[in-house]
Design a protein around this motif. Structure first.
Motif, PDB file in Angstrom:
ATOM      1  N   ALA A 159       0.835  -1.207   0.000  1.00  0.00           N
ATOM      2  CA  ALA A 159       0.000   0.000   0.000  1.00  0.00           C
ATOM      3  C   ALA A 159       0.866   1.252   0.000  1.00  0.00           C
ATOM      4  O   ALA A 159       0.500   2.256  -0.639  1.00  0.00           O
ATOM      5  N   GLN A 160       1.990   1.195   0.675  1.00  0.00           N
ATOM      6  CA  GLN A 160       2.864   2.368   0.699  1.00  0.00           C
ATOM      7  C   GLN A 160       3.654   2.480  -0.603  1.00  0.00           C
ATOM      8  O   GLN A 160       3.843   3.582  -1.131  1.00  0.00           O
ATOM      9  N   LEU A 161       4.111   1.364  -1.125  1.00  0.00           N
ATOM     10  CA  LEU A 161       4.825   1.397  -2.398  1.00  0.00           C
ATOM     11  C   LEU A 161       3.956   2.006  -3.495  1.00  0.00           C
ATOM     12  O   LEU A 161       4.438   2.743  -4.350  1.00  0.00           O
ATOM     13  N   ASP A 162       2.655   1.698  -3.440  1.00  0.00           N
ATOM     14  CA  ASP A 162       1.737   2.203  -4.456  1.00  0.00           C
ATOM     15  C   ASP A 162       1.579   3.719  -4.388  1.00  0.00           C
ATOM     16  O   ASP A 162       1.135   4.346  -5.342  1.00  0.00           O
ATOM     17  N   ARG A 163       1.922   4.316  -3.240  1.00  0.00           N
ATOM     18  CA  ARG A 163       1.808   5.767  -3.091  1.00  0.00           C
ATOM     19  C   ARG A 163       2.978   6.512  -3.731  1.00  0.00           C
ATOM     20  O   ARG A 163       2.928   7.723  -3.883  1.00  0.00           O
ATOM     21  N   PHE A 164       4.044   5.787  -4.060  1.00  0.00           N
ATOM     22  CA  PHE A 164       5.168   6.430  -4.732  1.00  0.00           C
ATOM     23  C   PHE A 164       4.864   6.553  -6.222  1.00  0.00           C
ATOM     24  O   PHE A 164       4.504   5.578  -6.871  1.00  0.00           O
ATOM     25  N   LEU A 228      -1.322  -0.816 -21.519  1.00  0.00           N
ATOM     26  CA  LEU A 228      -0.052  -1.202 -20.892  1.00  0.00           C
ATOM     27  C   LEU A 228      -0.249  -1.565 -19.423  1.00  0.00           C
ATOM     28  O   LEU A 228       0.434  -2.450 -18.896  1.00  0.00           O
ATOM     29  N   VAL A 229      -1.168  -0.864 -18.758  1.00  0.00           N
ATOM     30  CA  VAL A 229      -1.444  -1.179 -17.362  1.00  0.00           C
ATOM     31  C   VAL A 229      -2.319  -2.426 -17.258  1.00  0.00           C
ATOM     32  O   VAL A 229      -2.063  -3.316 -16.435  1.00  0.00           O
ATOM     33  N   ILE A 230      -3.343  -2.521 -18.097  1.00  0.00           N
ATOM     34  CA  ILE A 230      -4.227  -3.692 -18.091  1.00  0.00           C
ATOM     35  C   ILE A 230      -3.430  -4.967 -18.374  1.00  0.00           C
ATOM     36  O   ILE A 230      -3.731  -6.042 -17.832  1.00  0.00           O
ATOM     37  N   ALA A 231      -2.389  -4.850 -19.191  1.00  0.00           N
ATOM     38  CA  ALA A 231      -1.582  -6.024 -19.542  1.00  0.00           C
ATOM     39  C   ALA A 231      -0.910  -6.625 -18.321  1.00  0.00           C
ATOM     40  O   ALA A 231      -0.641  -7.839 -18.287  1.00  0.00           O
ATOM     41  N   TYR A 248       0.173 -10.289  -9.202  1.00  0.00           N
ATOM     42  CA  TYR A 248      -0.786  -9.174  -9.132  1.00  0.00           C
ATOM     43  C   TYR A 248      -0.277  -8.029  -9.996  1.00  0.00           C
ATOM     44  O   TYR A 248       0.909  -7.673  -9.945  1.00  0.00           O
ATOM     45  N   GLY A 249      -1.193  -7.473 -10.765  1.00  0.00           N
ATOM     46  CA  GLY A 249      -0.832  -6.360 -11.636  1.00  0.00           C
ATOM     47  C   GLY A 249      -0.960  -5.022 -10.935  1.00  0.00           C
ATOM     48  O   GLY A 249      -1.193  -4.938  -9.730  1.00  0.00           O
ATOM     49  N   ALA A 250      -0.802  -3.964 -11.714  1.00  0.00           N
ATOM     50  CA  ALA A 250      -0.813  -2.606 -11.172  1.00  0.00           C
ATOM     51  C   ALA A 250      -2.242  -2.104 -10.990  1.00  0.00           C
ATOM     52  O   ALA A 250      -3.164  -2.500 -11.706  1.00  0.00           O
ATOM     53  N   SER A 251      -2.412  -1.214 -10.022  1.00  0.00           N
ATOM     54  CA  SER A 251      -3.732  -0.658  -9.697  1.00  0.00           C
ATOM     55  C   SER A 251      -4.049   0.529 -10.600  1.00  0.00           C
ATOM     56  O   SER A 251      -3.182   1.026 -11.328  1.00  0.00           O
ATOM     57  N   PRO A 252      -5.297   1.022 -10.560  1.00  0.00           N
ATOM     58  CA  PRO A 252      -5.639   2.235 -11.321  1.00  0.00           C
ATOM     59  C   PRO A 252      -4.772   3.444 -10.943  1.00  0.00           C
ATOM     60  O   PRO A 252      -4.616   4.357 -11.754  1.00  0.00           O
ATOM     61  N   ARG A 253      -4.223   3.430  -9.721  1.00  0.00           N
ATOM     62  CA  ARG A 253      -3.318   4.521  -9.353  1.00  0.00           C
ATOM     63  C   ARG A 253      -2.100   4.550 -10.283  1.00  0.00           C
ATOM     64  O   ARG A 253      -1.542   5.610 -10.550  1.00  0.00           O
ATOM     65  N   HIS A 289       7.606  -1.016  -9.072  1.00  0.00           N
ATOM     66  CA  HIS A 289       7.336  -1.256  -7.649  1.00  0.00           C
ATOM     67  C   HIS A 289       5.871  -1.583  -7.393  1.00  0.00           C
ATOM     68  O   HIS A 289       5.489  -1.800  -6.245  1.00  0.00           O
ATOM     69  N   ARG A 290       5.071  -1.625  -8.459  1.00  0.00           N
ATOM     70  CA  ARG A 290       3.634  -1.855  -8.282  1.00  0.00           C
ATOM     71  C   ARG A 290       3.194  -3.257  -8.665  1.00  0.00           C
ATOM     72  O   ARG A 290       2.127  -3.706  -8.236  1.00  0.00           O
ATOM     73  N   ILE A 291       3.958  -3.947  -9.471  1.00  0.00           N
ATOM     74  CA  ILE A 291       3.583  -5.314  -9.823  1.00  0.00           C
ATOM     75  C   ILE A 291       4.226  -6.285  -8.830  1.00  0.00           C
ATOM     76  O   ILE A 291       5.320  -6.038  -8.333  1.00  0.00           O
ATOM     77  N   ILE A 292       3.519  -7.355  -8.525  1.00  0.00           N
ATOM     78  CA  ILE A 292       4.014  -8.363  -7.591  1.00  0.00           C
ATOM     79  C   ILE A 292       4.286  -9.646  -8.375  1.00  0.00           C
ATOM     80  O   ILE A 292       3.372 -10.207  -8.997  1.00  0.00           O
ATOM     81  N   LEU A 293       5.528 -10.064  -8.355  1.00  0.00           N
ATOM     82  CA  LEU A 293       5.908 -11.256  -9.104  1.00  0.00           C
ATOM     83  C   LEU A 293       5.624 -12.520  -8.313  1.00  0.00           C
ATOM     84  O   LEU A 293       5.543 -12.502  -7.086  1.00  0.00           O
TER      85      LEU A 293
END
Length: 318
Positions: A159-164, A228-231, A248-253, A289-293
């Protein structure tokens, strides 16, 4: 006028931080896109020097916080101080009330400190006791972390990584650049080294941000950005290996951040429109930093940058 001032600041930063043009560009994009920046790299790559140079080029207050395992939330937010002469508690502001914050080795702080910092980054406010205090209109966190050491560190929560807004990864400079760094450290005057330009006022920064949001983006480029984000969420549509690697992919943020960064890059280049190249140049910085492998990806030695590079090749460019 604001564009010329930003170009002058960019040139100055490149003369002070040698061999890191992507880093200095990322600093300015973060300012223009009104976001926070996470910088990862080994010690000694001028991360602190760059932030100091940026702070000197802006009209605003700057504070460096050295994150340690014994840091407390009150050490960054501030706390209520009892005044015996009046019998009242008075709030003593902490370092987060400055405009530019350097959070050095952010991953060394415990969860309670990260929680306090998360509120500041996400809501632009802090809460102490029953009272909430707004932070300055110009507020930016530039956090650094050392990837070499694991002992005494706390992984940043997703959640914090997503704020960057972006994560920039720095590497060692080339030999010729290192020679210039050596000479600069000895106090020698280098060819192309500049004097610090007139500091940008906060009003200039807010005006530039408005101009960035007005940059034109064609509908086909918008769709490309979204795809690119949806992918990252539907990788099986493009490659079976990608589907095994991404949990897990990237959020709308991430979509919003990619849009802002691409517009900021176009504005810095003196254009009034966004191209697919603008999106591609900032894509990895915004999403790494938003995608989780998956565990499979880690076992295969696959990095987020490799996954994102593959996605750029798979998603058709308009």
């Amino acid at each position: 006028m604001a564009a010329e001032q930003f170009q002058a600041l960019r040139t100055y930063l490149n003369s002070q931080v040698l061999g890191q043009p992507e880093f200095t560009e990322g600093l300015l994009i973060a300012i223009l896109a009104d976001g926070h920046l996470l910088v990862e790299g080994p010690p000694g790559l001028a991360k602190t020097r760059a932030v100091n140079a940026l702070a000197m080029g802006l009209e605003g207050s700057f504070h460096r916080i050295q994150f340690t395992p014994d840091l407390l939330p009150a050490d960054v937010t501030g706390t209520d101080i009892y005044r015996p002469e009046t019998g009242e508690f008075v709030f003593q502001k902490g370092p987060l009330f400055h405009n530019i914050i350097l959070a050095d080795e952010i991953n060394r702080a415990p969860a309670k400190v990260q929680s306090a910092l998360l509120e500041a980054m996400a809501e632009r406010q802090i809460t102490v006791g029953q009272t909430t205090y707004p932070l300055p209109p110009l507020f930016m966190v530039l956090a650094t972390q050392n990837p070499l050491e694991q002992e005494g560190t706390y992984p940043l929560p997703e959640a914090q990584l997503d704020r960057f807004l972006m994560q920039l990864n720095l590497d060692y400079p080339a030999a010729d650049t290192e020679l210039d760094i050596l000479r600069l450290n000895r106090g020698e005057q280098l060819h192309g080294q500049l004097q610090m330009p007139k500091p940008l006022s906060q009003q200039d920064i807010f005006s530039a941000r408005t101009q960035v949001l007005e940059i034109y983006m064609d509908e086909t480029v918008e769709n490309y950005l979204v795809q690119l984000v949806i992918a990252t969420r539907e990788p099986a549509h493009y490659d079976e290996a990608l589907a095994r690697w991404i949990s897990y992919g990237a959020s709308p943020r991430a979509t919003i951040a990619l849009d802002r960064c691409a517009r900021a890059r176009a504005w810095l280049d003196g254009r009034d429109f966004v191209t697919p190249d603008d999106i591609q140049q900032v894509y990895a910085h915004v999403l790494r930093h938003r995608i989780i492998l998956s565990y499979q990806a880690e076992a295969d030695g696959v990095t987020p940058d490799h996954v994102l590079k593959t996605l750029l090749q798979e998603v058709p460019t308009p």
